[in-house]
Design a protein around this motif. Structure first.
Motif, PDB file in Angstrom:
ATOM      1  N   LYS A   1     136.693 -81.888 -32.224  1.00 25.18           N
ATOM      2  CA  LYS A   1     135.569 -81.814 -31.297  1.00 25.18           C
ATOM      3  C   LYS A   1     134.822 -83.113 -31.357  1.00 25.18           C
ATOM      4  O   LYS A   1     134.405 -83.546 -32.414  1.00 25.18           O
ATOM      5  CB  LYS A   1     134.639 -80.688 -31.705  1.00 25.18           C
ATOM      6  CG  LYS A   1     135.193 -79.362 -31.307  1.00 25.18           C
ATOM      7  CD  LYS A   1     134.102 -78.362 -31.330  1.00 25.18           C
ATOM      8  CE  LYS A   1     134.679 -76.994 -31.110  1.00 25.18           C
ATOM      9  NZ  LYS A   1     133.747 -75.979 -31.492  1.00 25.18           N
TER      10      LYS A   1
ATOM     11  N   LYS B   1     131.999 -82.091 -22.285  1.00 29.91           N
ATOM     12  CA  LYS B   1     133.321 -81.582 -22.601  1.00 29.91           C
ATOM     13  C   LYS B   1     133.616 -81.656 -24.094  1.00 29.91           C
ATOM     14  O   LYS B   1     133.287 -82.613 -24.747  1.00 29.91           O
ATOM     15  CB  LYS B   1     134.358 -82.420 -21.851  1.00 29.91           C
ATOM     16  CG  LYS B   1     135.542 -81.621 -21.442  1.00 29.91           C
ATOM     17  CD  LYS B   1     136.381 -82.350 -20.450  1.00 29.91           C
ATOM     18  CE  LYS B   1     136.664 -83.767 -20.827  1.00 29.91           C
ATOM     19  NZ  LYS B   1     137.706 -84.351 -20.011  1.00 29.91           N
ATOM     20  N   THR B   2     134.198 -80.626 -24.623  1.00 36.42           N
ATOM     21  CA  THR B   2     134.686 -80.731 -25.984  1.00 36.42           C
ATOM     22  C   THR B   2     136.186 -80.904 -25.900  1.00 36.42           C
ATOM     23  O   THR B   2     136.843 -80.355 -25.031  1.00 36.42           O
ATOM     24  CB  THR B   2     134.399 -79.455 -26.776  1.00 36.42           C
ATOM     25  OG1 THR B   2     134.867 -78.362 -26.012  1.00 36.42           O
ATOM     26  CG2 THR B   2     132.934 -79.306 -27.046  1.00 36.42           C
ATOM     27  N   LEU B   3     136.679 -81.707 -26.772  1.00 31.81           N
ATOM     28  CA  LEU B   3     138.117 -81.899 -26.798  1.00 31.81           C
ATOM     29  C   LEU B   3     138.684 -80.919 -27.788  1.00 31.81           C
ATOM     30  O   LEU B   3     138.195 -80.801 -28.894  1.00 31.81           O
ATOM     31  CB  LEU B   3     138.450 -83.308 -27.280  1.00 31.81           C
ATOM     32  CG  LEU B   3     137.949 -84.443 -26.414  1.00 31.81           C
ATOM     33  CD1 LEU B   3     138.468 -85.741 -26.983  1.00 31.81           C
ATOM     34  CD2 LEU B   3     138.454 -84.275 -25.006  1.00 31.81           C
ATOM     35  N   HIS B   4     139.687 -80.249 -27.405  1.00 31.19           N
ATOM     36  CA  HIS B   4     140.297 -79.399 -28.397  1.00 31.19           C
ATOM     37  C   HIS B   4     141.793 -79.520 -28.304  1.00 31.19           C
ATOM     38  O   HIS B   4     142.364 -79.653 -27.242  1.00 31.19           O
ATOM     39  CB  HIS B   4     139.839 -77.964 -28.247  1.00 31.19           C
ATOM     40  CG  HIS B   4     139.604 -77.562 -26.834  1.00 31.19           C
ATOM     41  ND1 HIS B   4     138.345 -77.393 -26.325  1.00 31.19           N
ATOM     42  CD2 HIS B   4     140.453 -77.351 -25.831  1.00 31.19           C
ATOM     43  CE1 HIS B   4     138.427 -77.060 -25.052  1.00 31.19           C
ATOM     44  NE2 HIS B   4     139.691 -77.036 -24.722  1.00 31.19           N
TER      45      HIS B   4
ATOM     46  N   GLU C   1     143.948 -84.530 -22.595  1.00 25.69           N
ATOM     47  CA  GLU C   1     143.231 -84.562 -23.878  1.00 25.69           C
ATOM     48  C   GLU C   1     142.805 -83.183 -24.332  1.00 25.69           C
ATOM     49  O   GLU C   1     142.533 -82.964 -25.507  1.00 25.69           O
ATOM     50  CB  GLU C   1     141.962 -85.417 -23.772  1.00 25.69           C
ATOM     51  CG  GLU C   1     142.212 -86.900 -23.680  1.00 25.69           C
ATOM     52  CD  GLU C   1     142.292 -87.356 -22.237  1.00 25.69           C
ATOM     53  OE1 GLU C   1     141.564 -86.790 -21.407  1.00 25.69           O
ATOM     54  OE2 GLU C   1     143.102 -88.247 -21.928  1.00 25.69           O
ATOM     55  N   SER C   2     142.709 -82.255 -23.403  1.00 29.30           N
ATOM     56  CA  SER C   2     142.075 -80.997 -23.752  1.00 29.30           C
ATOM     57  C   SER C   2     143.040 -79.844 -23.477  1.00 29.30           C
ATOM     58  O   SER C   2     143.357 -79.569 -22.328  1.00 29.30           O
ATOM     59  CB  SER C   2     140.821 -80.869 -22.896  1.00 29.30           C
ATOM     60  OG  SER C   2     140.152 -79.699 -23.222  1.00 29.30           O
TER      61      SER C   2
ATOM     62  N   GLU D   1     143.668 -77.527 -19.374  1.00 26.97           N
ATOM     63  CA  GLU D   1     142.380 -77.653 -18.716  1.00 26.97           C
ATOM     64  C   GLU D   1     142.512 -78.473 -17.447  1.00 26.97           C
ATOM     65  O   GLU D   1     143.259 -79.446 -17.410  1.00 26.97           O
ATOM     66  CB  GLU D   1     141.385 -78.317 -19.659  1.00 26.97           C
ATOM     67  CG  GLU D   1     139.960 -78.222 -19.154  1.00 26.97           C
ATOM     68  CD  GLU D   1     138.978 -78.896 -20.097  1.00 26.97           C
ATOM     69  OE1 GLU D   1     138.694 -78.317 -21.155  1.00 26.97           O
ATOM     70  OE2 GLU D   1     138.533 -80.000 -19.772  1.00 26.97           O
TER      71      GLU D   1
END
Ligand SMILES: *[C@@H]1O[C@H](CO)[C@@H](O)[C@H](O)[C@H]1NC(C)=O
Ligand SMILES: *[C@@H]1O[C@H](CO)[C@@H](O)[C@H](O)[C@H]1NC(C)=O
Length: 588
Positions: free
Chosen positions: A201, A213-216, A397-398, A411
């Motif tokens: 994150k 945005k959170t990256l997961h 990325e997500s 996403e």
């Protein structure tokens, strides 16, 4: 000729003379020949005897004379280098490398990162930067600018524009990791942990800049287990087999339709099993039907079971399912449907992980190029090739990957108001549902979106599965023979292994290539018409069916083939370590 002139002539025959005088000498007004003052000293008065040095005195501090001379004054030392930028004292291209002495002025050189153009008093020029993907082969120095070289693909990289960074060796991922992105000239290898879910994150840095945005990045356990899930479950399967009290064996003599039911001494059916209510009734009603189901050879009776179980839909249910259908899309990569996906949460798409792997590692070389996700898209139209249809690309990325369940959540980085409604994911178990429906692409013979209504849910010890096993065991040699080139016969040996995983919903329906990732929908509340996603279609049993040549496919009738996918309850359990925010978005 005087004696003096004679001596001079003789001297000039030995040493170099300039204008008739030896070097570094001069003739005084009185006619004496004196040596000049050496560098670093100024002239005071002439010598008093021929060939003596003039009387000289050292330059004071801060002054110098660089040559032999009769200069009566020293020159002040320079305080700055020739190319000084007076406006920016801190940003000088040249620096003093040798201080002034009585015999030399200051000496200057271009500072690191600069080089001197050739010619008299050449300026110091800033060294050229080597762009990303290129490294410094030779630093700028003296009269030459930086020399760059291309980094070696897969061997070295340089991810910055720099005048001094060489190409650096690519990181080698250690055994516990797998390569997330291969090393390219402009970026290093990205190693991804091969174990439990990693959640990266970027809360601090991203939120600070206003990005929400959170990256997961979720990676399920052990890549590869899923596609061959059967191997892991061998032990469980053997246990089930031993428990059976009855089984059905069919005769191979008459391959068309009239195979006979016989009791087999070594295997039996467990009639007390909890899933058997339905099968008990069925076996009471007709032995004929059972024998029809256990077709052992080429057969025209494809899909008998399905016909029996077909249901009808009310107008109301039709409308509800029609609405759900709008939220299901085809996942397209360069004009080819690779699978199905459906919209969930604010801007996510659920599909099968192997569909994603088909995009990021099409040649199955273990190269996981996540940037390829950006080139794939989902299109929600009936015909995925409709040129006017809106395509939504995926974020590279997500995403979440759950390898053991063969599920991926992608996403859409730029959703718009046109994104269809989200489907509701059912995190609680559903009771009293014996059929489910599928919406997906890739129905045999038609690439458009399809609705497969009322697929019967099967249980691992059910009559249908037992029949399928019988057919499988009887024809196993034919399946080995019929396997297309390039497939490993262990695929046939695995047969139905893994079908009894507690994470799977097993069902009877006919979706084919392209349907992977379809939502498995159930009417969880018929009186209120509530339809929710209870699973994701990911595979068929037996796995080898699609790898058989056309002729040998006929030895495995449709009623011996099942579709399967992870239950939403299992997906929910796998995801509980994610943040509340994400869980609420997807399951809320
Ligand atoms: C030049 O002299 C100054 C002052 O004495 C000294 O600080 C500096 O280090 C000297 N520079 C060199 C290159 O010797
Ligand atoms: C360059 O690559 C190194 C090693 O992977 C990494 O630590 C660094 O953050 C990268 N720098 C940039 C600007 O991407």
């Amino acid at each position: 000729m005087t004696i003096k002139e004679c001596v001079l002539l003789a001297l000039c025959a030995i040493v170099n003379c300039v204008n008739g005088l030896p070097a570094n000498t001069y003739r005084t007004e009185k006619g004496l020949i004196c040596y000049l003052c050496p560098p670093g000293k100024f002239f005071v008065r002439d010598c008093s005897l021929d060939y003596e040095t003039a009387i000289c005195s050292p330059c004071p501090n801060g002054y110098y004379i660089a040559i032999s001379s009769v200069a009566e004054r020293c020159q002040p030392c320079s305080s700055v280098c020739p190319n000084t930028n007076y406006e920016s004292p801190d940003d000088q291209p040249e620096i003093i490398t040798v201080n002034c002495t009585s015999a030399t002025d200051i000496q200057c050189e271009c500072k690191p990162g600069f080089w001197r153009e050739s010619g008299f008093n050449g300026m110091c020029r800033r060294a050229k930067l080597c762009e990303e993907g290129r490294g410094v082969k030779a630093l700028a120095t003296g009269n030459s600018d930086t020399v760059c070289e291309h980094c070696e693909p897969g061997q070295t990289f340089s991810n910055m524009s720099s005048a001094n960074e060489k190409c650096r060796p690519c990181t080698q991922c250690d055994a516990l990791m797998y390569v997330g992105r291969v090393c390219l000239p402009n970026r290093d290898t990205e190693c991804i942990l091969h174990s439990t879910i990693i959640t990266t994150k970027t809360t601090t840095s991203l939120n600070k800049h206003g990005a929400q945005k959170t990256l997961h990045l979720g990676i399920g356990l052990g890549f590869g287990t899923l596609f061959f899930a059967g191997i892991v479950i061998v032990g469980v399967w053997c246990r089930v087999r031993r428990k059976r009290k009855h089984a059905y064996r069919s005769s191979s003599k008459d391959q068309l339709s009239s195979s006979k039911r016989t009791h087999s001494s070594e295997s039996d059916l467990d009639s007390t099993s909890k899933d058997d209510g339905f099968n008990e009734n069925l076996s009471k009603t007709s032995a004929l039907r059972e024998s029809d189901h256990c077709i052992s050879g080429p057969s025209g009776d494809r899909g008998i079971l399905k016909k029996e179980k077909d249901n009808t839909l009310s107008q109301c249910m039709m409308d509800i399912y029609r609405d759900k259908m709008l939220s299901v899309g085809a996942i397209v990569r360069s004009n080819e449907v690779v699978g199905t996906g459906f919209r969930v949460g604010k801007q996510c798409i659920v599909t099968a992980l192997h569909v994603v792997m088909e995009i990021i590692d099409p040649r199955k070389c273990g190269e996981h190029n996540f940037s390829k996700l950006k080139k794939a898209s989902i299109v929600f139209s009936d015909n995925p090739f409709d040129p006017s249809a809106r395509h939504y690309n995926f974020s590279a990325e997500s995403f979440y990957f759950y390898e053991d369940l063969d599920v991926a959540i992608l996403e859409i980085p730029h959703p718009d108001g046109m994104l269809p409604k989200k489907l509701t994911l059912r995190k609680e178990p559903v009771d009293l549902v014996d059929t489910v429906s599928l919406i997906g692409y890739g129905h045999p013979g038609n690439s458009n979106k399809h609705f497969e209504n009322s697929c019967q849910i099967l249980y691992s010890n059910s009559h249908e599965i037992n029949c399928a096993h019988t057919v499988f065991r009887k024809n196993i040699d034919k399946f080995r023979t019929g396997l297309l080139r390039g497939y490993d016969s262990s695929m046939v040996e695995r047969g139905y292994q893994g079908h009894d995983s507690p994470h799977l919903i097993l069902m009877h329906c006919f979706m084919e290539h392209g349907a992977s990732g379809s939502p498995i929908l159930a009417c969880v509340n018929p009186s209120e018409g509530i339809v929710e996603v209870v699973g994701v279609l990911t595979r068929g049993f037996p796995e080898f069916y699609f790898c058989l040549d056309k002729r040998h496919k006929y030895y495995l009738p449709d009623n011996c083939r099942f579709e399967a996918g992870p239950r939403m309850t299992s997906i929910y359990e796998r995801m509980t370590s994610q943040s509340n925010e994400i869980m609420a978005d997807l399951f809320g």
